[in-house]
Design an enzyme around this catalytic site. Structure first.
Site, PDB file in Angstrom:
ATOM      1  N   CYS A   1      -1.969 -17.317   2.294  1.00 43.31           N
ATOM      2  CA  CYS A   1      -2.267 -17.545   0.876  1.00 43.31           C
ATOM      3  C   CYS A   1      -1.674 -18.864   0.400  1.00 43.31           C
ATOM      4  CB  CYS A   1      -1.746 -16.400   0.036  1.00 43.31           C
ATOM      5  SG  CYS A   1       0.042 -16.285   0.083  1.00 43.31           S
TER       6      CYS A   1
ATOM      7  N   PHE B   1      -3.760  -8.121   5.723  1.00 40.96           N
ATOM      8  CA  PHE B   1      -3.769  -8.248   7.178  1.00 40.96           C
ATOM      9  C   PHE B   1      -2.984  -9.455   7.681  1.00 40.96           C
ATOM     10  CE2 PHE B   1      -7.079 -11.367   6.312  1.00 40.96           C
ATOM     11  CZ  PHE B   1      -6.853 -12.321   7.308  1.00 40.96           C
TER      12      PHE B   1
HETATM   13  P1  NAD Z   1      -7.754  -7.244   0.914  1.00 40.39           P
HETATM   14  O1  NAD Z   1      -7.698  -7.384  -0.556  1.00 40.39           O
HETATM   15  O2  NAD Z   1      -9.072  -7.024   1.546  1.00 40.39           O
HETATM   16  O3  NAD Z   1      -6.842  -5.993   1.383  1.00 40.39           O
HETATM   17  C1  NAD Z   1      -5.506  -5.870   0.957  1.00 40.39           C
HETATM   18  C2  NAD Z   1      -5.146  -4.395   0.937  1.00 40.39           C
HETATM   19  O4  NAD Z   1      -5.982  -3.720  -0.014  1.00 40.39           O
HETATM   20  C3  NAD Z   1      -5.353  -3.700   2.268  1.00 40.39           C
HETATM   21  O5  NAD Z   1      -4.284  -2.819   2.498  1.00 40.39           O
HETATM   22  C4  NAD Z   1      -6.679  -2.959   2.089  1.00 40.39           C
HETATM   23  O6  NAD Z   1      -6.736  -1.755   2.816  1.00 40.39           O
HETATM   24  C5  NAD Z   1      -6.700  -2.659   0.597  1.00 40.39           C
HETATM   25  N1  NAD Z   1      -8.051  -2.673   0.024  1.00 40.39           N
HETATM   26  C6  NAD Z   1      -9.134  -3.352   0.475  1.00 40.39           C
HETATM   27  N2  NAD Z   1     -10.193  -3.158  -0.354  1.00 40.39           N
HETATM   28  C7  NAD Z   1      -9.760  -2.334  -1.337  1.00 40.39           C
HETATM   29  C8  NAD Z   1     -10.391  -1.771  -2.499  1.00 40.39           C
HETATM   30  N3  NAD Z   1     -11.656  -2.015  -2.792  1.00 40.39           N
HETATM   31  N4  NAD Z   1      -9.638  -0.994  -3.301  1.00 40.39           N
HETATM   32  C9  NAD Z   1      -8.354  -0.749  -3.024  1.00 40.39           C
HETATM   33  N5  NAD Z   1      -7.706  -1.253  -1.940  1.00 40.39           N
HETATM   34  C10 NAD Z   1      -8.398  -2.033  -1.102  1.00 40.39           C
HETATM   35  O7  NAD Z   1      -7.008  -8.512   1.532  1.00 40.39           O
HETATM   36  P2  NAD Z   1      -6.875  -8.941   3.067  1.00 40.39           P
HETATM   37  O8  NAD Z   1      -8.216  -9.407   3.548  1.00 40.39           O
HETATM   38  O9  NAD Z   1      -6.173  -7.897   3.842  1.00 40.39           O
HETATM   39  O10 NAD Z   1      -5.876 -10.173   2.946  1.00 40.39           O
HETATM   40  C11 NAD Z   1      -6.295 -11.488   2.656  1.00 40.39           C
HETATM   41  C12 NAD Z   1      -6.158 -11.789   1.185  1.00 40.39           C
HETATM   42  O11 NAD Z   1      -4.806 -11.564   0.776  1.00 40.39           O
HETATM   43  C13 NAD Z   1      -6.454 -13.240   0.860  1.00 40.39           C
HETATM   44  O12 NAD Z   1      -7.199 -13.280  -0.317  1.00 40.39           O
HETATM   45  C14 NAD Z   1      -5.083 -13.842   0.662  1.00 40.39           C
HETATM   46  O13 NAD Z   1      -5.057 -14.979  -0.173  1.00 40.39           O
HETATM   47  C15 NAD Z   1      -4.350 -12.703   0.052  1.00 40.39           C
HETATM   48  N6  NAD Z   1      -2.913 -12.841   0.190  1.00 40.39           N
HETATM   49  C16 NAD Z   1      -2.222 -13.204  -0.906  1.00 40.39           C
HETATM   50  C17 NAD Z   1      -0.859 -13.390  -0.831  1.00 40.39           C
HETATM   51  C18 NAD Z   1      -0.080 -13.822  -2.035  1.00 40.39           C
HETATM   52  O14 NAD Z   1       1.122 -13.879  -1.938  1.00 40.39           O
HETATM   53  N7  NAD Z   1      -0.691 -14.122  -3.151  1.00 40.39           N
HETATM   54  C19 NAD Z   1      -0.201 -13.190   0.396  1.00 40.39           C
HETATM   55  C20 NAD Z   1      -0.945 -12.794   1.494  1.00 40.39           C
HETATM   56  C21 NAD Z   1      -2.316 -12.625   1.384  1.00 40.39           C
END
Ligand code: NAD
Length: 500
Positions: free
Chosen positions: A295, A163
């Protein structure tokens, strides 16, 4: 394909339902009727809905991608890159609208959203350079025999995004995947599905053939279907560590190529010789920017020795930041409560809240409602506190005090994540000693957010990345392509050896 947004319409109440893009047409999910609200976090009100798709929609997208792939892969790489040149121009021309859209669905401030678009443009520019970078891998390996390497597309590939960067993170993947000759299926975060619709419009306007870029909206079910579908040849994921790990394992079980970027807990080490102004400015920008929902955001400040003069400046600067004016909201009510919970718990466990954002209301713009946490600094934290150990993903800085650099490095390396690490010092020796020993893929010296700009690849270590290599830069191109090695001999050579 019709456009999804009137070019100048910034009124968040009029956004249409986020649907699927399959083979160039916008479609409702084939069988699922479920829709969920897309909530504008600044107001805490629904601004749109998103259609939650099912596995049958993934199958339709894969088939559309395969049909388009048959001719897209035949385009010369230069012509594929020309589509990105046009996309770059269209993004630049529409930067204001794209920025408003991101700001509405994600909540970040307009300047932060604009910076996101600018970074996305930079990723597209890198994609434009790929024909030059992919050239020239050929050698006469023995008399009359030449070997060459060519990069070939994989087929239909997919990206799953979080998101916090609705436009930029898809653009970490798309340029390399498309210039590499693949068809792409994007599964945006269901919290912020709108920016990708506008991106689809622009790709269409830039001349991308229908079906090369597809979108399937939804949540976990779609991600699992993408992992399991044999027609999806590679998957890029960016999100939390828990999900990244599960997605990586699920792809692995199918023998599928995957690169999954997870969460982070980034440490900043501050020593007494650090420049006060430079350090304070960068620390605050790092933990407060995008409401700490990056992140790469600073999360734990390790104060080595007496750095009270610097901490005072950090606090003073952070205290001037007004939620709702300089600082955007938290993405959801649940996240807001979770973040406030970390602060409550640290306080109960004996830490000192020297700047408290729990009462923030977004009043800078007289905003009613919304999900707010203001800049918060928790001092005198101990290693057992969840605020020090876990990813908070909010504008909260936990301060741990130690006496030696060695202890600071030990604390940092005890954390399972490995995304970013920064050292603030005037000494090159100290900077190098820390950087050489910390477990982090992206390090900074006197900077707040050490994102490697293009062409340097983005990617962390340990629990922040599952797979191999970086998601952007040249590694990204390698990830979305496979190498064919060709050995050629066209004539019998004089003086040939057994190797000819
Ligand atoms: P999230 O893991 O909840 O969701 C990410 C994606 O996975 C979304 O498209 C969501 O629909 C999907 N998803 C959610 N739960 C799932 C499941 N159980 N099984 C399969 N798919 C699923 O993450 P978020 O809340 O959208 O984003 C924030 C997180 O992303 C933070 O932990 C942040 O650190 C991380 N992030 C990391 C980077 C990086 O480069 N390492 C960059 C941006 C964000």
């Amino acid at each position: 394909m019709t456009t999804t947004f009137p070019a100048k319409n910034y009124d968040f109440t009029t956004f249409q339902t986020a649907r699927n893009l399959i083979g160039g047409s916008w479609r409702d999910p084939a069988s699922s009727k479920q829709k969920i609200d897309v909530v504008n976090p600044r107001f805490g009100k629904a601004m749109s809905t998103v259609a939650m798709s099912g596995a049958d929609d993934v199958d339709a997208a894969v088939k559309a991608g395969m049909r388009a792939f048959a001719s897209w892969r035949e385009w010369p790489i230069r012509e594929r890159a020309l589509v990105l040149y046009k996309l770059r121009e269209l993004m630049a021309r529409n930067i204001e609208e794209l920025s408003w859209l991101i700001s509405h669905e994600n909540g970040k401030t307009f300047p932060e959203a604009k910076a996101e678009v600018e970074k996305g443009i930079e990723c597209v520019e890198y994609g434009c350079s790929l024909p030059n970078l992919a050239a020239g891998n050929q050698l006469e390996v023995s008399r009359g025999v030449a070997c060459e390497v060519v990069y070939e597309p994989l087929g239909v590939v997919a990206g799953v995004t979080p998101f916090n960067f609705p436009l930029m993170v898809p653009l970490w993947m798309l340029p390399q995947a498309l210039v590499g000759g693949n068809s792409f299926i994007l599964k945006p975060s269901e919290q912020v599905p709108l920016s990708s619709l506008r991106l689809a419009d622009l790709l269409n306007e830039a001349g991308l053939p229908e079906g090369v870029f597809n979108i399937v909206q939804g949540g976990r079910e779609i991600v699992e279907a993408l992992c399991d579908h044999p027609g999806v040849k590679a998957l890029g994921f960016v999100g939390s560590t828990r999900v990244a790990k599960a997605v990586y394992a699920r792809c692995g079980a199918q023998g599928k190529r995957a690169l999954c970027l997870g969460g982070a807990k980034n440490h900043l080490v501050v020593v007494p010789d650090a420049d006060v102004e430079l350090t304070a400015e960068n620390v605050v920008a790092s933990f407060v920017g995008c409401a700490g929902q990056r992140c790469m955001a600073a999360s734990v400040l390790i104060a080595v020795g007496d750095v009270d003069h610097i901490l005072a400046k950090v606090r003073a600067k952070a205290a001037t930041i007004i939620a709702g004016k300089d600082l955007g909201p938290i993405t959801s009510e649940a996240s807001m409560k979770r973040i406030r919970g970390y602060i409550d718990d640290a306080e109960k466990q004996g830490a000192k809240i020297v700047l408290d954002g729990r009462g923030a209301s977004g009043g800078g713009e007289a905003v009613k409602g919304g999900f707010w946490v203001g800049p918060t600094i928790i001092d005198h934290c101990t290693m057992d506190m969840p605020a020090v150990k876990e990813e908070i993903f909010g504008p909260v800085l936990s301060v741990v005090r130690v006496d030696t650099l060695e202890h600071a490095i030990e604390i940092e390396n005890a954390n399972p994540y490995g995304n970013a690490s920064c050292i603030y010092t005037s000494s090159g020796d100290v900077a190098r000693r820390v950087i050489d020993r910390v477990e982090a893929g992206m390090c900074g010296v006197n900077v707040g957010v050490p994102v490697p700009r293009e062409p340097f690849g983005f990617g962390g270590w340990n629990d922040s990345l599952f797979g191999h290599g970086n998601i952007t830069g040249w590694d990204g191109y390698r990830f979305w392509t496979r190498q064919r090695k060709i050995t050629s001999k066209w004539a019998v050579q004089k003086d040939q050896t057994w190797m000819s």
